[in-house]
Enzyme design. Structure first.
Site, PDB file in Angstrom:
ATOM      1  N   CYS A  16       8.262   1.900  11.879  1.00  0.00           N
ATOM      2  CA  CYS A  16       7.362   0.869  11.318  1.00  0.00           C
ATOM      3  C   CYS A  16       8.029  -0.503  11.204  1.00  0.00           C
ATOM      4  O   CYS A  16       7.352  -1.523  11.163  1.00  0.00           O
ATOM      5  CB  CYS A  16       6.894   1.257   9.916  1.00  0.00           C
ATOM      6  SG  CYS A  16       6.299   2.934   9.768  1.00  0.00           S
ATOM      7  N   ASP A  54       2.765  -5.762   2.922  1.00  0.00           N
ATOM      8  CA  ASP A  54       3.168  -4.727   3.888  1.00  0.00           C
ATOM      9  C   ASP A  54       3.678  -5.299   5.201  1.00  0.00           C
ATOM     10  O   ASP A  54       3.876  -4.563   6.164  1.00  0.00           O
ATOM     11  CB  ASP A  54       1.968  -3.804   4.175  1.00  0.00           C
ATOM     12  CG  ASP A  54       1.665  -2.897   2.994  1.00  0.00           C
ATOM     13  OD1 ASP A  54       2.516  -2.039   2.684  1.00  0.00           O
ATOM     14  OD2 ASP A  54       0.605  -3.062   2.361  1.00  0.00           O
ATOM     15  N   LEU A  70       0.847  -1.193   0.000  1.00  0.00           N
ATOM     16  CA  LEU A  70       0.000   0.000   0.000  1.00  0.00           C
ATOM     17  C   LEU A  70       0.882   1.242   0.000  1.00  0.00           C
ATOM     18  O   LEU A  70       1.879   1.299   0.702  1.00  0.00           O
ATOM     19  CB  LEU A  70      -0.873   0.027   1.254  1.00  0.00           C
ATOM     20  CG  LEU A  70      -1.853  -1.130   1.433  1.00  0.00           C
ATOM     21  CD1 LEU A  70      -2.474  -1.077   2.826  1.00  0.00           C
ATOM     22  CD2 LEU A  70      -2.923  -1.073   0.343  1.00  0.00           C
ATOM     23  N   HIS A 107      -0.239   7.848   9.665  1.00  0.00           N
ATOM     24  CA  HIS A 107      -0.203   7.395  11.063  1.00  0.00           C
ATOM     25  C   HIS A 107       0.277   8.532  11.961  1.00  0.00           C
ATOM     26  O   HIS A 107       0.987   9.422  11.501  1.00  0.00           O
ATOM     27  CB  HIS A 107       0.779   6.218  11.217  1.00  0.00           C
ATOM     28  CG  HIS A 107       0.321   4.932  10.609  1.00  0.00           C
ATOM     29  ND1 HIS A 107       1.126   4.143   9.824  1.00  0.00           N
ATOM     30  CD2 HIS A 107      -0.860   4.285  10.700  1.00  0.00           C
ATOM     31  CE1 HIS A 107       0.458   3.062   9.439  1.00  0.00           C
ATOM     32  NE2 HIS A 107      -0.751   3.124   9.954  1.00  0.00           N
ATOM     33  N   ARG A 136      -4.137  -6.072   5.351  1.00  0.00           N
ATOM     34  CA  ARG A 136      -3.093  -6.262   6.365  1.00  0.00           C
ATOM     35  C   ARG A 136      -3.588  -7.056   7.585  1.00  0.00           C
ATOM     36  O   ARG A 136      -2.798  -7.347   8.479  1.00  0.00           O
ATOM     37  CB  ARG A 136      -2.538  -4.897   6.810  1.00  0.00           C
ATOM     38  CG  ARG A 136      -1.935  -4.079   5.672  1.00  0.00           C
ATOM     39  CD  ARG A 136      -1.052  -2.975   6.170  1.00  0.00           C
ATOM     40  NE  ARG A 136       0.041  -3.506   6.969  1.00  0.00           N
ATOM     41  CZ  ARG A 136       0.898  -2.756   7.663  1.00  0.00           C
ATOM     42  NH1 ARG A 136       0.785  -1.446   7.644  1.00  0.00           N
ATOM     43  NH2 ARG A 136       1.858  -3.307   8.378  1.00  0.00           N
ATOM     44  N   ARG A 176      -6.807   4.561   9.467  1.00  0.00           N
ATOM     45  CA  ARG A 176      -6.588   3.160   9.851  1.00  0.00           C
ATOM     46  C   ARG A 176      -7.114   2.839  11.259  1.00  0.00           C
ATOM     47  O   ARG A 176      -7.391   1.680  11.559  1.00  0.00           O
ATOM     48  CB  ARG A 176      -5.094   2.835   9.804  1.00  0.00           C
ATOM     49  CG  ARG A 176      -4.436   3.055   8.445  1.00  0.00           C
ATOM     50  CD  ARG A 176      -4.808   1.958   7.463  1.00  0.00           C
ATOM     51  NE  ARG A 176      -4.234   2.198   6.154  1.00  0.00           N
ATOM     52  CZ  ARG A 176      -3.005   1.806   5.806  1.00  0.00           C
ATOM     53  NH1 ARG A 176      -2.251   1.158   6.661  1.00  0.00           N
ATOM     54  NH2 ARG A 176      -2.559   2.060   4.588  1.00  0.00           N
TER      55      ARG A 176
HETATM   56  N1  GLY Z   1       2.536   0.573   3.261  1.00  0.00           N
HETATM   57  C1  GLY Z   1       2.255   0.675   4.628  1.00  0.00           C
HETATM   58  C2  GLY Z   1       0.827   0.887   4.874  1.00  0.00           C
HETATM   59  O1  GLY Z   1       0.209   1.561   4.090  1.00  0.00           O
HETATM   60  O2  GLY Z   1       0.243   0.359   5.787  1.00  0.00           O
END
Ligand code: GLY
Length: 254
Positions: free
Chosen positions: A249, A61, A19, A162, A86, A132
């Protein structure tokens, strides 16, 4: 606070389909592997024992292991990631955490939380409400934290992916802030290190046992962090930046 352990997950070839909103092109897989190996060496040089999980090509991811769990000194909380692609990443994380004798809590539907939205500052945990992470998920996390004598509060995000895309706690009351997080009331108690708009990516830096890992190519931020008394370690992150991923991350630290 000292960290003794970290968990990381090797990127798989499918990472090129991860992503992203970055518009920086597809990652070069071989280069990403080399950058990931250097990241592991940096954690080890800060005194951490690093558990390396194998890649899983079903989850492009999944190298961004931080999003799958919150690990505190008292407990671990398995997340329910906000992006449906995810969600399955959490399965591989629970086992190693159990091996470290963690008390395990979890976020359940309809809650969603990416732990990239959670920033630890001592016993308090700031939780970003983002695309998210929803309010239900944040409430669930706060309820688990409170069972262990910890606290949490929410921070509403406007644009950032984030919370930790734009803010990093460096211990000793220092906070690195950039973009939409500059001047936010929620962080008024901290001493702040400002990230200029042309170095926004560098706001995701990582305190590890008195050193601060910083992404290479952002000299003003590196200098500002050093001026506040921290030793820095520079790491190439270009291939992970292409997937909106930063230094925090790539690991769980505890
Ligand atoms: N590519 C990391 C995310 O979008 O969660």
């Amino acid at each position: 606070m000292r960290f003794a352990n970290a968990i990381v997950r090797t990127p798989g070839p499918s990472m090129i389909h991860g992503l992203t909103s970055a518009n920086l092109g597809k990652p070069d897989y071989e280069k990403a592997l080399a950058q990931h190996a250097a990241y592991i060496r940096a954690l080890e040089s800060c005194g951490l024992q690093v558990t390396v999980l194998p890649h899983d090509n079903d989850y492009p991811d999944s190298t961004f292991v931080e999003d799958t769990a919150l690990v505190t000194p008292a407990c671990a909380i398995i997340m329910r990631p906000g992006a449906p692609s995810r969600r399955g990443e959490t399965t591989a994380i629970e086992n190693p955490l159990t091996k470290f004798s963690m008390h395990i809590g979890r976020v359940v539907s309809p809650g969603t939380v990416d732990a990239g939205d959670i920033m630890m500052a001592g016993d308090h945990y700031y939780i970003g409400l983002s695309q998210r992470t929803n309010a239900e998920g944040a409430s669930q996390v706060i309820r688990v934290l409170e069972k262990y004598g910890l606290t949490g509060s929410t921070v509403l995000l406007k644009d950032a992916l984030h919370l930790k895309s734009g803010v990093a706690y460096l211990e000793e009351g220092w906070l690195v802030t950039g973009g939409e997080f500059v001047g936010r009331r929620e962080f008024s108690e901290f001493k702040t290190i400002l990230v200029e708009s042309d170095e926004q990516y560098a706001a995701n830096c990582l305190w590890v046992n008195d050193r601060v890992l910083v992404a290479a190519g952002f000299p003003k931020t590196k200098q500002a962090i050093e001026t506040c008394g921290f030793e820095t370690v520079q790491l190439e992150m270009s291939e992970f930046q292409k997937l909106d991923g930063g230094l925090s991350c790539l690991s769980l630290r505890f």
